[in-house]
Design an enzyme around this catalytic site. Structure first.
Site, PDB file in Angstrom:
ATOM      1  N   ALA A 234      80.499  10.432  -5.918  1.00 58.94           N
ATOM      2  CA  ALA A 234      79.181  10.043  -6.412  1.00 58.94           C
ATOM      3  C   ALA A 234      78.996   8.527  -6.375  1.00 58.94           C
ATOM      4  O   ALA A 234      79.960   7.766  -6.490  1.00 58.94           O
ATOM      5  CB  ALA A 234      78.988  10.575  -7.834  1.00 58.94           C
ATOM      6  N   PHE A 236      77.002   4.678  -7.536  1.00 56.79           N
ATOM      7  CA  PHE A 236      76.765   3.955  -8.789  1.00 56.79           C
ATOM      8  C   PHE A 236      75.319   4.009  -9.243  1.00 56.79           C
ATOM      9  O   PHE A 236      75.030   3.823 -10.422  1.00 56.79           O
ATOM     10  CB  PHE A 236      77.178   2.481  -8.644  1.00 56.79           C
ATOM     11  CG  PHE A 236      76.213   1.652  -7.823  1.00 56.79           C
ATOM     12  CD1 PHE A 236      75.078   1.100  -8.395  1.00 56.79           C
ATOM     13  CD2 PHE A 236      76.437   1.425  -6.468  1.00 56.79           C
ATOM     14  CE1 PHE A 236      74.188   0.348  -7.650  1.00 56.79           C
ATOM     15  CE2 PHE A 236      75.550   0.688  -5.709  1.00 56.79           C
ATOM     16  CZ  PHE A 236      74.421   0.145  -6.301  1.00 56.79           C
ATOM     17  N   SER A 313      76.440   4.696   0.869  1.00 54.07           N
ATOM     18  CA  SER A 313      76.087   3.859   2.012  1.00 54.07           C
ATOM     19  C   SER A 313      76.439   4.535   3.332  1.00 54.07           C
ATOM     20  O   SER A 313      77.251   5.458   3.388  1.00 54.07           O
ATOM     21  CB  SER A 313      76.818   2.512   1.924  1.00 54.07           C
ATOM     22  OG  SER A 313      78.204   2.698   2.158  1.00 54.07           O
ATOM     23  N   CYS A 369      67.977   5.115  -3.284  1.00 48.16           N
ATOM     24  CA  CYS A 369      67.925   5.480  -1.865  1.00 48.16           C
ATOM     25  C   CYS A 369      66.516   5.890  -1.456  1.00 48.16           C
ATOM     26  O   CYS A 369      66.215   5.988  -0.268  1.00 48.16           O
ATOM     27  CB  CYS A 369      68.917   6.591  -1.546  1.00 48.16           C
ATOM     28  SG  CYS A 369      68.573   8.136  -2.390  1.00 48.16           S
ATOM     29  N   GLU A 481      69.388  -2.447   5.044  1.00 45.90           N
ATOM     30  CA  GLU A 481      69.121  -1.823   3.752  1.00 45.90           C
ATOM     31  C   GLU A 481      69.632  -2.794   2.689  1.00 45.90           C
ATOM     32  O   GLU A 481      70.834  -2.911   2.459  1.00 45.90           O
ATOM     33  CB  GLU A 481      69.822  -0.475   3.616  1.00 45.90           C
ATOM     34  CG  GLU A 481      69.463   0.201   2.298  1.00 45.90           C
ATOM     35  CD  GLU A 481      70.265   1.466   2.009  1.00 45.90           C
ATOM     36  OE1 GLU A 481      69.778   2.307   1.248  1.00 45.90           O
ATOM     37  OE2 GLU A 481      71.391   1.586   2.520  1.00 45.90           O
TER      38      GLU A 481
END
Length: 599
Positions: A234, A236, A313, A369, A481
């Site tokens: 998972a 952050f 990422s 995201c 990004e």
């Protein structure tokens, strides 16, 4: 449900599992030798944290793993952490408060290749191995537990998480370790809770298919069955929500689970798992291991793990998908994004659109995201400058600060590295010709001068002229990004130009259009390539009746998170063909290929 009593944690179960009680005993025993400064740090937390282990060797606590129904105590020697079940030293990672950069705790690595090589025949050689072994041992009984019983436990879990005081406790740890505002942290928990609610009806989505009398006495039935031990890695930015995307649906479908939360904010996952076990989840069904890359690599190569879920990422996700797939695992990986919002300036509701863009671009400090990181203004160039100025004015009004402070809109970035990277990209973009009508670098928050703060920033690539959709966009404000409160603005003459630019982008997580024209909205909906489309909706994350359907470079693997796709990910089809003749002497087949139903 068990009787609840008040405690320093908002809710404390009156009849806790013996293993948890034993862990607390170990913790209390260790605390008798802790220096006064450590005791002060303990009391500085608003709630008890049974996953923290204190020692005279460190002022800050060490985070424990949750394995086989209890927090696994650790012994501390100088700067090393040694598990009580192993004699091997483990490295630790400091966990920083992003608002101050003060150390909150230390997070141990739960797996290291050297440990594995030294103890190849010992399944308890690392914390990861112990967690997987516990999950493997729990799997036969849990997978044979009736689906309605698994659903009822999740119903109890959802009912418990609905209590505001429970969500406030979880949100506290999110704000402390991640930095997002309390209101945003509460939303983090709520969106995860909705996946738990969807998992309460998983039996409907696990139904198979059947067809009878394919030949005389011959029937075929397909079943959806669990995989075994599954794992999750998972990120952050949503410490509660993403964890709740993973293990509730996995265990609802009959699997057992090993979750590795982010080493930057693990407490929400540990608390969520503790609560689930206090409600009656059998030991070993869900386990938590802490760590970073070494632990991840251990998950990717462990022979008993059947499937892996990841959000994070592109660099990490591509590694996880490639290595996991090569090791025979089913992998779903949600990766990076560069979400575009297209605004038809001549007919969009100006006031509400600008408010939506500012919130979606700068909320959670841009660390989503599905954040809107690019806005494409369609129409007259001079009018676009007016829109940019209004976006800047509204962004200026946002308050930057510590997430616990009332009225704060934008919290800190997760780390100094993240802040420095964002600031570098902003400068590089300006050096390459971008205008920067709002520069949030260098902001100082009183009382939190050491924090990772970056104010809302607007970078314009169309300050002097419309962008040509046939020319590649190379400015880093567009190509990277940034994962920070940075909004990149483009201006183009037509909707076709906006669609062309958006579709050329490598990412495909989400997109949005703001317009009052039904025809324009329908054209956009059908021609845009991104997997999640909002029409006057800035962050179109589907509710868990559906699935999270990012595409292109925003995903690896072909099975999406939650919804029906999530059920399919955590199950596999088993097809049974049976031949039951009413009497003896039936035809059970011969040496030739069977052709059913043909005389």
């Amino acid at each position: 449900m068990m009787k609840l009593t008040q405690g320093r944690n908002i809710l404390r179960f009156g009849s806790r599992a013996a293993t948890v009680a034993a862990t607390r005993t170990v913790m209390l025993a260790s605390k008798t030798t802790v220096a006064a400064s450590t005791a002060t740090l303990q009391n500085s937390f608003k709630y008890d944290a049974p996953w923290f282990h204190y020692s005279e060797h460190s002022k800050e606590p060490h985070v424990m793993n949750f394995i086989n129904g209890s927090f696994e105590p650790v012994t501390i020697s100088n700067d090393d952490v040694v598990s009580s079940s192993s004699s091997s030293n483990l490295t630790t990672t400091p966990l920083f408060d992003p608002s101050s950069n003060e150390i909150l705790s230390y997070v141990p690595e739960s797996h290291h290749p050297s440990q594995q090589m030294e103890n190849d025949d010992n399944e308890s050689s690392t914390a990861l191995n112990r967690a997987v072994a516990a999950a493997k041992q729990a799997y036969p009984a849990w997978s044979n537990t009736p689906v309605q019983s698994r659903q009822r436990l999740l119903m109890d879990y959802a009912h418990f998480l609905h209590r505001k005081e429970v969500r406030e406790e979880i949100a506290y740890w999110i704000t402390l370790e991640n930095g997002k505002t309390t209101a945003d942290a509460m939303g983090d928990v709520w969106r995860g809770l909705e996946v738990v609610e969807a998992a309460m009806r998983v039996g409907n989505d696990m139904l198979g298919d059947s067809l009878q009398n394919l030949s005389s006495g011959l029937d075929t039935t397909s079943y959806r069955v669990p995989l075994g031990v599954c794992a999750g890695i998972a990120p952050f930015n949503f410490p509660a929500m993403i964890a709740l995307w993973m293990y509730p649906l996995a265990i609802a479908t009959g699997n057992t689970y090993v979750l590795k939360p982010t080493e930057k904010a693990p407490s929400a996952s540990l608390l969520l798992t503790k609560y689930l076990h206090d409600l009656g989840l059998p030991p070993g069904v869900v386990n938590i291991v802490n760590g970073s890359r070494d632990t991840v690599d251990g998950i990717l190569t462990h022979p008993d793990i059947k499937a892996i879920s990841f959000v994070g990422s592109n660099k990490a996700g591509e590694h996880i998908h490639d290595v996991g797939s090569r090791n025979g695992k089913r992998v779903q990986a949600n990766l990076g994004a560069k979400n575009h919002a297209t605004v038809l300036m001549e007919d969009a509701d100006r006031e509400s659109t600008i408010k939506a863009i500012v919130g979606a671009a700068f909320g959670a400090a841009g660390q989503r995201c599905m954040a809107l990181s690019v806005v494409v203004l369609v129409g007259d160039l001079e009018e676009s400058r007016g829109w940019v100025q209004e976006i800047v004015e509204q962004a200026k009004a946002l308050k930057v600060g510590n997430g616990f402070v009332e009225g704060v809109d934008v919290g800190p970035l997760i780390s100094q590295d993240a802040t420095e990277r964002a600031e570098h990209i902003i400068q590089q973009s300006i050096d390459e010709g971008a205008a920067c009508p709002l520069d949030g670098r260098g902001i100082t928050v009183e009382g939190f001068e050491g924090g990772n703060f970056l104010g809302p920033t607007v970078v314009s690539l169309s300050d002097r002229r419309h962008l040509n959709p046939d020319e590649p966009i190379t400015n880093p404000a567009y190509t990277e990004e940034i994962f920070a409160p940075v909004l990149t603005v483009l201006a183009v003459p037509t909707l076709d130009d906006a669609i062309s630019i958006s579709n050329k982008n490598a990412y495909g997580n989400g997109t949005a259009i703001f317009t009052t024209s039904g025809g324009a909205a329908r054209k956009y909906q059908y021609e845009i390539e991104a997997g999640q489309v909002g029409i006057n909706v800035p962050i179109p994350v589907p509710l868990p009746f559906f699935s999270f359907t990012g595409n292109k470079n925003s995903i690896r693997g072909d099975v999406n998170f939650y919804g029906k796709s999530g059920v399919n990910f955590f199950t596999q089809l088993k097809t049974v063909t049976s031949n039951w003749q009413y009497g003896k002497g039936g035809d059970l087949g011969g040496v030739t290929m069977p052709v059913l139903g043909k005389k």
